[in-house]
Design a protein around this motif. Structure first.
Motif: not given
Length: 772
Positions: A693-696, A707-709, A746-748, A758-759
């Protein structure tokens, strides 16, 4: 010298064709019987997959049965109303028609499959159908269309990225360009394929690259480079015990030595090729080996042996309906009869060979056979017919740029003009022959080839000797070590026994006490380290929570108190617009406080282990709709359009409250960081055992350094929204906690300045876990 047909490049063509038509979902080792048993116990998607695999397994048994299974698979897929499996079944039907030679039906089904898969935007399936279309067009001689589809497969492979697949399609493009004699382009794609295979550490792929390089150099008669590549390919295939690659390499090396009259060396490699082929039970491969061994015996004037091997080659080719192989064997049989001066039989076989080659439009074979027919007619004194055949051979050999056949045409024309007393033309063609012959078979090249072969064999022997030497030295060293340690051990044992005999019991007791103390100390140290680690984690969590309470919780309350006080004291003085603005500020501050408290509560429950997950199959679209309705006012205030593009049928196996909490945080963040008039899309994609599921959003994206934070509590990252909205940074950390507890991921994906996606990946069925 009249020219015989060699056969090569056969295994890559056969096996790439079969393996590329469609990926094998279960593995080639499954037998038809086991698949039929599995079919009886299969339902739904599984039944479609088993039927597809049965269709694949019947390619080599019965194409009619293969088609029946494919059509049955299509019926079940249509009942499931799942476009993915409908496209798989349509592709299988197309495969069956293709193998049956029903080109129109095959291309019709391939195009239907392509249409569905383009709508699905499924890269893996798109690559497969592009490849099938490329094979189809290459087979019917539409090379440009074949290139176009291989390029599509290549570019799609890069998107994934899948470097092994990219290597396959770069290599296929190289082979297409080589078939058109465009060797510069062929080498260019070959180098790209080599780079792809190096990235994916694909040893077999690298071996195939060197096999094709061998073929290209042999085509231009650069035998020293050809042999070097062939030996390199052989090393790659040996290192992974790739039998198909070994056969191709042995065949390549045999042909090179045979063309250089190194007959014993050629037989050595052909016999190694035969040994491997007997294990593989590959008829077309055996036909090629017999054909080439027959050529060696023919060159050695062992005509009976040559005829025997040629006949075996023809029988195998006829059985497997290999027309190229049949033409090759007939040509070579005709040559044997020419050599024993039975010209009538020779012409009969050569004309049969030519007829087949013309039917299949094999230009190179047509050129060679015309030269051979011309030589037979020349011996019979039929000069006009001979000249016509030889000139036809020269024309085609020149078009194909095959130096050996051009050289042969020059020699024959020189002899023909000499026989007809036209000495000037005879001399001209003899000069052309000598120049081309010298360029192919110069002493320098011959020496270089011998040097390469000798060096290779020497290195192999030296490696074997070195291994044996090391093994012997290690054995001797071990034996000496054992003896020394045995002597020392026995001596020490005697001394120790003499020293401790009288104090044995006392020392044993002390040793037991000391051992117990050591165990206690080790356990205490372990507990101390665990406590230290736990305290560090708790301390980081405490600092984060205090930071949130001290700053982020205080700010919205100050706004609430300030604006409400102004509203209270000046309600009679303020106009409607001011009242609306203050009310909006109070509402937003209240919403921020509520979101913060909700996340703090969830976070604290997750830290003390009080969250009890109750996963179930939930309708993703409905849950997302509920969250969008909840956040509608926030989005409307900024003129942001939110679209839920998830199909109604998609489900995930997850706790409904967990999913809602995560989606609320992700959508809230998307609204926060998307500018006025922006757009947010929620999509899903089914990926084997999981749903993504992706929120774009079309917001400003995230700085690469941040991003890593995002999912790290110790980083304490907070950012103001596009309308100066505040946040704590706790929402995404909570999302990760909840998703990981739900066996998910979860990842971006982000492009700074152009929005972010965000996936979350969640299992579809119980017991599935998403790899990180």
């Amino acid at each position: 010298m009249i020219k015989r047909f060699y056969k090569y490049k056969f295994l890559s063509a056969i096996f790439l064709f079969l393996l590329s038509l469609e990926f094998n979902a279960f593995g080639q080792n499954n037998t038809v019987d086991s698949l039929k048993n599995e079919l009886n116990n299969s339902r739904g998607v599984k039944k479609v997959e088993v039927l597809n695999e049965l269709s694949r397994n019947y390619w080599e048994i019965s194409l009619d049965t293969s088609l029946i299974y494919a059509q049955e698979s299509l019926e079940f897929a249509e009942e499931l109303n799942d476009d993915r499996y409908i496209s798989d079944a349509i592709n299988r039907v197309g495969n069956a028609h293709y193998l049956m030679g029903e080109d129109e039906k095959a291309i019709s089904h391939y195009n239907k499959c392509l249409e569905i898969r383009e709508k699905l935007d499924d890269n893996t399936r798109l690559i497969q159908i592009y490849n099938n279309l490329a094979l189809y067009y290459a087979n019917i001689g539409e090379i440009e269309k074949a290139k176009e589809n291989y390029l599509k497969a290549l570019n799609t492979s890069k998107k994934i990225p899948d470097w092994e697949e990219a290597g396959v399609y770069n290599l296929s493009l190289s082979e297409l360009y080589a078939s058109q004699n465009k060797y510069d382009e062929a080498i260019e794609y070959l180098l790209k394929a080599e780079e792809n295979y190096q990235k994916s550490s694909d040893t077999i792929g690298l071996g195939n690259v060197h096999n094709h390089r061998t073929y290209i150099y042999r085509r231009v008669s650069s035998y020293d480079k050809s042999l070097k590549s062939a030996l390199k390919a052989l090393d790659y295939h040996k290192s992974v015990d790739n039998l198909n690659g070994l056969v191709t390499s042995y065949n390549d090396i045999g042909i090179i030595h045979q063309r250089l009259n190194n007959y014993n060396k050629a037989l050595e490699y052909y016999n190694q090729m035969l040994e491997v082929l007997e294990d593989l039970e590959q008829k077309q491969g055996l036909a090629i080996a017999y054909n080439n061994i027959g050529i060696v015996h023919d060159e050695l004037d062992e005509h009976e042996k040559a005829l025997d091997y040629y006949q075996k080659a023809f029988d195998f080719n006829e059985e497997s309906e290999d027309e190229v192989g049949m033409a090759s064997a007939l040509n070579n049989i005709g040559i044997v009869f020419f050599e024993i001066e039975d010209y009538k039989q020779a012409l009969d076989y050569l004309n049969k060979s030519l007829e087949i080659s013309e039917e299949i439009k094999d230009t190179e074979s047509i050129a060679n056979t015309n030269n051979n027919i011309g030589e037979v007619l020349l011996k019979q004194g039929k000069y006009a017919s001979a000249k016509q055949a030889i000139q036809r051979g020269l024309q085609l050999a020149t078009e194909e740029q095959v130096k050996e056949y051009i050289e042969e045409s020059y020699r024959l024309l020189s002899e023909l003009y000499e026989a007809t007393n036209n000495y000037k033309k005879a001399l001209d063609y003899h000069k052309l022959y000598e120049e081309l012959h010298d360029s192919i078979f110069s002493d320098e090249k011959q020496n270089r080839i011998q040097e390469i072969q000798t060096k290779y064999e020497t290195e192999q022997k030296e490696e074997d000797i070195e291994l044996l030497k090391r093994a012997h030295e290690l054995k001797v060293k071990r034996q000496k070590t054992v003896i020394i340690f045995s002597i020392v051990g026995v001596g020490l044992l005697v001394i120790v026994l003499l020293l401790i005999y009288n104090q044995f019991r006392l020392k044993k007791k002390n040793a037991r006490i000391l051992q117990n103390k050591n165990h206690q100390l080790e356990n205490f140290n372990k507990k101390l380290k665990q406590s230290e680690k736990s305290l560090q984690s708790l301390n980081a969590t405490k600092d984060k929570l205090f930071s949130i309470i001290a700053h982020d919780l205080k700010n919205p309350f100050q706004a609430l108190l300030g604006f409400s006080e102004v509203l209270y004291k000046n309600c009679n003085k303020l106009d409607k617009k001011s009242i609306k603005e203050y009310s909006k500020a109070i509402h937003e501050s209240s919403q921020n406080v509520y979101n913060l408290l909700e996340n703090l509560l969830q976070w604290s429950r997750s830290q003390v282990g009080n969250i009890k997950l109750k996963p179930n199959h939930i309708a993703i679209k409905d849950s997302v709709d509920d969250i969008i309705n909840l956040l509608y006012i926030n989005a409307e205030d900024k003129g942001i359009k939110i679209q839920n593009l998830i199909p109604a049928k998609e489900t995930a196996y997850v706790d409904k409250n967990v999913f809602s909490s995560v989606m609320r945080n992700l959508l809230n963040n998307a609204i926060k960081f998307t500018g006025d008039g922006g757009k947010i899309e929620v999509t899903s994609k089914h990926e084997t055992s999981r749903i993504r599921v992706s929120v774009s959003d079309t917001g400003r994206g995230i700085a690469q350094k941040d991003i890593e934070k995002l999912f790290n509590i110790e980083a304490n990252l907070t950012t103001k929204g596009t309308s100066d909205e505040s946040g704590t940074g706790l929402g995404l950390i909570l999302c990760k906690e909840l998703i990981v507890k739900s066996n998910g991921k979860i990842w971006v994906e982000n492009q700074e300045g152009e929005g972010s996606t965000f996936n979350i990946a969640l299992p579809v069925e119980p017991g599935q876990s998403i790899s990180s």
